[in-house]
Design a protein around this motif. Structure first.
Motif, PDB file in Angstrom:
ATOM      1  N   LYS A 191       0.807  -1.208   0.000  1.00  0.00           N
ATOM      2  CA  LYS A 191       0.000   0.000   0.000  1.00  0.00           C
ATOM      3  C   LYS A 191       0.844   1.265   0.000  1.00  0.00           C
ATOM      4  O   LYS A 191       0.566   2.209  -0.739  1.00  0.00           O
ATOM      5  CB  LYS A 191      -0.940  -0.001   1.217  1.00  0.00           C
ATOM      6  N   GLU A 192       1.890   1.295   0.850  1.00  0.00           N
ATOM      7  CA  GLU A 192       2.715   2.495   0.930  1.00  0.00           C
ATOM      8  C   GLU A 192       3.459   2.769  -0.376  1.00  0.00           C
ATOM      9  O   GLU A 192       3.666   3.922  -0.759  1.00  0.00           O
ATOM     10  CB  GLU A 192       3.711   2.387   2.089  1.00  0.00           C
ATOM     11  N   VAL A 193       3.826   1.709  -1.075  1.00  0.00           N
ATOM     12  CA  VAL A 193       4.487   1.873  -2.372  1.00  0.00           C
ATOM     13  C   VAL A 193       3.481   2.374  -3.403  1.00  0.00           C
ATOM     14  O   VAL A 193       3.813   3.190  -4.274  1.00  0.00           O
ATOM     15  CB  VAL A 193       5.119   0.548  -2.834  1.00  0.00           C
ATOM     16  N   LYS A 194       2.242   1.887  -3.307  1.00  0.00           N
ATOM     17  CA  LYS A 194       1.205   2.349  -4.229  1.00  0.00           C
ATOM     18  C   LYS A 194       0.995   3.854  -4.118  1.00  0.00           C
ATOM     19  O   LYS A 194       0.827   4.547  -5.126  1.00  0.00           O
ATOM     20  CB  LYS A 194      -0.110   1.630  -3.933  1.00  0.00           C
ATOM     21  N   ILE A 195       0.999   4.368  -2.896  1.00  0.00           N
ATOM     22  CA  ILE A 195       0.800   5.810  -2.689  1.00  0.00           C
ATOM     23  C   ILE A 195       1.910   6.603  -3.380  1.00  0.00           C
ATOM     24  O   ILE A 195       1.665   7.634  -4.027  1.00  0.00           O
ATOM     25  CB  ILE A 195       0.752   6.133  -1.182  1.00  0.00           C
ATOM     26  N   ILE A 196       3.135   6.126  -3.254  1.00  0.00           N
ATOM     27  CA  ILE A 196       4.269   6.790  -3.907  1.00  0.00           C
ATOM     28  C   ILE A 196       4.103   6.772  -5.424  1.00  0.00           C
ATOM     29  O   ILE A 196       4.338   7.780  -6.109  1.00  0.00           O
ATOM     30  CB  ILE A 196       5.593   6.110  -3.508  1.00  0.00           C
ATOM     31  N   ILE A 197       3.674   5.632  -5.953  1.00  0.00           N
ATOM     32  CA  ILE A 197       3.491   5.511  -7.396  1.00  0.00           C
ATOM     33  C   ILE A 197       2.373   6.426  -7.882  1.00  0.00           C
ATOM     34  O   ILE A 197       2.515   7.121  -8.897  1.00  0.00           O
ATOM     35  CB  ILE A 197       3.193   4.048  -7.774  1.00  0.00           C
ATOM     36  N   TYR A 198       1.261   6.449  -7.170  1.00  0.00           N
ATOM     37  CA  TYR A 198       0.146   7.310  -7.578  1.00  0.00           C
ATOM     38  C   TYR A 198       0.578   8.781  -7.592  1.00  0.00           C
ATOM     39  O   TYR A 198       0.214   9.539  -8.504  1.00  0.00           O
ATOM     40  CB  TYR A 198      -1.038   7.126  -6.627  1.00  0.00           C
ATOM     41  N   THR A 199       1.360   9.179  -6.607  1.00  0.00           N
ATOM     42  CA  THR A 199       1.853  10.557  -6.561  1.00  0.00           C
ATOM     43  C   THR A 199       2.749  10.852  -7.754  1.00  0.00           C
ATOM     44  O   THR A 199       2.642  11.915  -8.394  1.00  0.00           O
ATOM     45  CB  THR A 199       2.637  10.800  -5.256  1.00  0.00           C
TER      46      THR A 199
END
Length: 415
Positions: A191-199
């Protein structure tokens, strides 16, 4: 070499490929490649920083040669590329009398070298161990590239956002490829990696809009529509198919309202000024490409279009064929006629074939092949693969997916 060091190599590679060429070009501007009037044209050295990276990687891997796994299809790629390279060298005979042209011709061999580099990386790349490190490297490279583009555009007083040696259009097209790839990869990450990718992807989309590249926006619309069609045909969630059906209505409608009207309005304003019309200019370049091919059936050589087209289309502006489909035709002759369309058809058909499985959207192969399919849309009117760093990125992605034979099983277990 330890496993940790291999992870570091994999992490650094996307940064080296995506970001470093533009930073180097910003600090050390290139010398003119064409006539002296073209002071802004790009130059190509015979050895690039990407060559240095892979030479160092190959040196370290030499000690691990007994642990590397080669497949029969690897040798097939090596053999076919060697044939293309031999024909390419034969066609260079005509440039022996001109050291400058012969040097430029040899510089164009980067595409053949990079093809072997991509195969080397795929042999090293272990999907289970290296995937997340590679994706993180892509995210870091994307972030650096976006920041560099802002600094470069402001320093050059550019009206449109661009980057070092990508140019405006290919810069935006590269961002589309990277964004699609990262978005499809999020299904396999924390999840935390997904947030970085979405940003990062939101930042990339802002840069695409600021670049004002119409074909990049068009490829996004085509990609969304294509993906929605595949989702509708999926046998999975009913809610997912409902969302896909809504997208199939909204995406084409948005395209008609925003893109078509804006594009033809711009083209109508400039149609009376042929030098200003991108459509007229591209048409002239494509006709010139066919004429060059008719005189060089073995291929004129990569990077040689800008020299030869002066015999047909004498305008003091750096111009590539503005289409990968015509670009490979000019560069490699009848091999370009065979290899490039075969590559495009294989990737597109593989995307369709993979989509028939319920687990397709978790598949790494589908992620890569779909991302490349979206890029092929903008390749119709842009020479994306002429830019050496984007060519290298595409080859790396392709081979990393092509050799992943246990991909679907692994993804199914993860789900």
């Amino acid at each position: 070499m330890s496993l940790i060091s291999l992870k570091l190599w994999v992490f650094c590679l996307p940064i080296v490929v995506i970001f470093l060429p533009n930073l180097v070009n910003d600090i050390f501007p290139s010398f003119p490649m064409g006539p002296s009037s073209e002071v802004i044209t790009a130059d190509y050295s015979v050895i690039s920083h990407i060559d240095v990276y892979f030479m160092a990687l190959a040196f370290h891997l030499f000690r691990l040669s007994s642990s590397l796994k080669f497949e029969s299809k690897d040798l097939l790629f090596v053999f076919l590329t060697l044939i293309v390279f031999i024909v390419y060298l034969i066609s260079s005979i005509r440039y022996f009398d001109s050291p400058d042209l012969f040097g430029l011709f040899l510089s164009g061999t980067y595409q053949i070298r990079y093809f072997y580099y991509g195969l080397l990386f795929a042999i090293v790349f272990d999907f289970r161990r290296h995937f997340q490190y590679f994706v993180l490297g892509v995210v870091v490279g994307l972030a650096f590239l976006c920041v560099e583009s802002v600094i470069y555009s402001v320093s050059q007083n550019n009206a449109r956002l661009s980057s070092g040696n990508y140019g405006v259009n290919v810069f935006a097209n590269a961002l589309v490829l990277i964004s699609v790839y990262l978005l499809l990869c999020t299904k396999r990450l924390k999840k935390e990696v997904k947030i970085i990718i979405y940003t990062s992807v939101i930042l990339a989309l802002i840069c695409i809009l600021l670049s004002g590249t119409r074909v990049a926006l068009f490829s996004i619309f085509v990609g969304l529509t294509f993906y929605s069609v595949l989702l509708c045909a999926d046998r999975g969630s009913v809610n997912l198919r409902f969302v896909a059906s809504v997208l199939l209505i909204l995406v084409p409608l948005t395209f008609c309202i925003y893109f078509v009207v804006a594009y033809f309005d711009i083209m109508y304003k400039y149609f009376g000024h042929e030098a200003m019309s991108s459509l007229v200019t591209r048409g002239t370049l494509w006709v010139s490409s066919i004429e060059i091919f008719s005189k060089n059936v073995l291929g004129a050589g990569n990077l040689m279009f800008n020299v030869l087209r002066y015999e047909i289309y004498d305008v003091p502006i750096l111009l590539d064929p503005h289409s990968d489909y015509f670009g490979f035709l000019v560069s490699y002759g009848f091999f370009g006629v065979l290899v490039w369309p075969a590559f495009v058809i294989y990737v597109f058909c593989s995307t369709i074939k993979l989509s028939r499985s319920h687990f397709a959207f978790w598949s790494y192969k589908f992620t890569v092949y779909f991302s490349l399919s979206v890029l092929f849309v903008s390749s119709i009117t842009n020479s994306n693969f002429q830019k050496h760093q984007l060519f290298m990125l595409c080859i790396i992605l392709f081979f990393s997916a092509f050799r992943e034979s246990s991909n679907l099983i692994f993804i199914r277990n993860q789900k």
